[in-house]
Design an enzyme around this catalytic site. Sequence first.
Site, mmCIF file in Angstrom:
data_model
loop_
_atom_site.group_PDB
_atom_site.id
_atom_site.type_symbol
_atom_site.label_atom_id
_atom_site.label_comp_id
_atom_site.label_asym_id
_atom_site.label_seq_id
_atom_site.Cartn_x
_atom_site.Cartn_y
_atom_site.Cartn_z
ATOM 1 C CB CYS A 277 -0.935 0.009 1.207
ATOM 2 S SG CYS A 277 -2.022 -1.422 1.323
ATOM 3 C CG HIS A 333 -1.358 3.053 4.655
ATOM 4 N ND1 HIS A 333 -1.350 1.785 4.122
ATOM 5 C CD2 HIS A 333 -0.659 2.954 5.824
ATOM 6 C CE1 HIS A 333 -0.690 0.967 4.906
ATOM 7 N NE2 HIS A 333 -0.254 1.651 5.962
#
Length: 755
Positions: A277, A333
């Site tokens: 990610c 994130h």
Amino acid sequence: MLQLSRILSRGVPPRSAQPTQSVSPSLSLRGPAHLPAGSPTVLRLRAGPEASLGLEGRGGGRRKGKQRLEKLGGGRNPGQKGRGEAQDGGEHFLEAATLHPRLARLSWERGSEGGAGRALGRPGETRRGPDLPRCPAEAAACPGGSLGAPGASRWAGEPCALGARGNEAWGALLRLDWRAGLEMHALTGFSLVSLLSFGYLSWDWAKPSLVADGPREDSAEQPSAAPPQPPHIIFILTDDQGYHDVGYHGSDIETPTLDRLAAEGVKLENYYIQPICTPSRSQLLTGRYQIHTGLQHSIIRPRQPNCLPLDQVTLPQKLQEAGYSTHMVGKWHLGFYRKECLPTRRGFDTFLGSLTGNVDYYTYDNCDGPGVCGFDLHEGESVAWGLSGQYSTMLYAQRASHILASHSPQQPLFLYVAFQAVHTPLQSPREYLYRYRTMGNVARRKYAAMVTCMDEAVRNITWALKRYGFYNNSVIIFSSDNGGQTFSGGSNWPLRGRKGTYWEGGVRGLGFIHSPLLKRKRRTSHALVHITDWYPTLVGLAGGTVSAADGLDGYDVWPAISEGRASPRTEILHNIDPLYNHARHGSLEGGFGIWNTAVQAAIRVGEWKLLTGDPGSGDWIPPQTLAAFPDSWWNLERMASVRQAVWLFNISADPYEREDLAGQRPDVVRALLARLADYNRTAIPVRYPAENPRAHPDFNGGAWGPWASDEEEEEEEEESRARSFSRGRRKKKCKICKLRSFFRRLNTRLMSHRI
């Protein structure tokens, strides 16, 4: 062309009969309409309650002075109609008088042949012919609304499109101003002119003051073309969606919206992302490889004092410089330990979403270990406690639609929608699960339901783009962030590997572009594209500039995508991670003295791909549609532990990485190892600090959020350097660490057999 005063000399009520209340005009249409001879055209205006409608026509057919237009209406009864027909070609003028106070509906009965479908746009918007895209041949394929077949209609406040069906099409719209409310206080006029040599419809403006005071000298002139407006950019990023998990790749999962958008745009079938990610998101927003941001290793953990480097100019910041309004919805994130790391401090005007890597889809709770749990849904820089309970995919789509509804299409927009779907935990609304009730594998069933729900969210965003007038000048980019997690229902079949690996199943991404601005649509592109390329590509589309001083690793690939030219990119550095577990059988000698093959690294140059170190699990995992697989079949596609640390594949000829050519082409291996060494000389030190107990949500009111100040950051950096120095001087043996490693590997093997 007759002067405006002559056109309006008949049928105009006295000035005293016109309302004296000063309200803004709503629908003002004037100008020539050129239609092919012999094609009847009927324009019907239906007036609502307390509306007055008067239509008077005069003109000639092929014989001068021949009457062809009727006069109907003129009262205050609802539903009265004004109608005029032009049947024989020649010149015809249709006049509309005292359209007030509210025009309820505009209905087209029949169109002319040979025109191109054009969109009307949203209320209060002006559109010019060259900027308007074609509408689909079938009216039903226009979710934003379409007048469609002759006789269809739309209410005045709705956006709509003059669609085309069969051999009938509506003329090209050169200019139209469609205003909400349709309030009028003066005579509104328009003319219909049919010429043998033209086949388009042109509408222009007549201000009330000009109508009242006298003719306009430039009434016959067409409006000058407005300078091109930068396109609206909508970037949709999904989480952990596998290469096989989309309809147009032959999946058993229903994704009708993604299939349609990709079919009408350009599919990117040589598109690469990162295997996890944080690296993909950092490279998207900076245009730089991980080795140039210090994020080479793993992801940013919630308790780490780490974030996207603050000295990097992000993509939204660059677009803000170009005059864009920037908004983000979804998963960040990229670190949040300081307020300077938050999305609203990194270039986004607004933000709604989660800061950590994965949260509950309904409660938005995230646990980073036993007892370390907190709430993670933020709006701007505040915790959004009140939004808990809504399924995140639907919540994010609703917020994206709200942004479009409240934003003016006249200002360029960058909308970054980073869905949490389809990352774990596997949660989906019940109505989507029912569609896949016959699917035997429970994880795959839940995963499929989440993908279909996300597909419908994309449909809602696309519909909002059309409804609020953004679509005609928009670029929609769809991308996954890494390969699918096969342990959690995802599938990258027939590619090798999964999320977290540098095999094609971990780094080959789903991607396509859908835009009316594409010059070559409805095709598949095999141009080499990497996620870092979006930065310079989108900045270029926005009218901005990038230079060599920016230190970007991406390329502007818009000509390759839009026009089908060759891609300027010829190689991709997937990564160099010096902190990852070194391969047992790698060495500097095995890398010809050029490169230590124990280090995890992957690079592609031209058609060749080289992997060194431990690239991760190299299994070929078929779609998990069954509840369990026979062990014998599963093991046929599993990779036994091998004693090697270098792999070479010709990706163009062998995209599934089944034939290792490292032993046959040592010359290519040597050349690619040299490229790895060249890249490594430009790398900055890895930033992967230890977790800080101050990050515990209990110290932040039960929610994840920033915890460090500038002074604390300096102290943390000093402690980190001290720990690094201590590790360098003395390395203790750790028996318990070896036991943990053993049981971790054992658990992984057991889970693999179980799945």
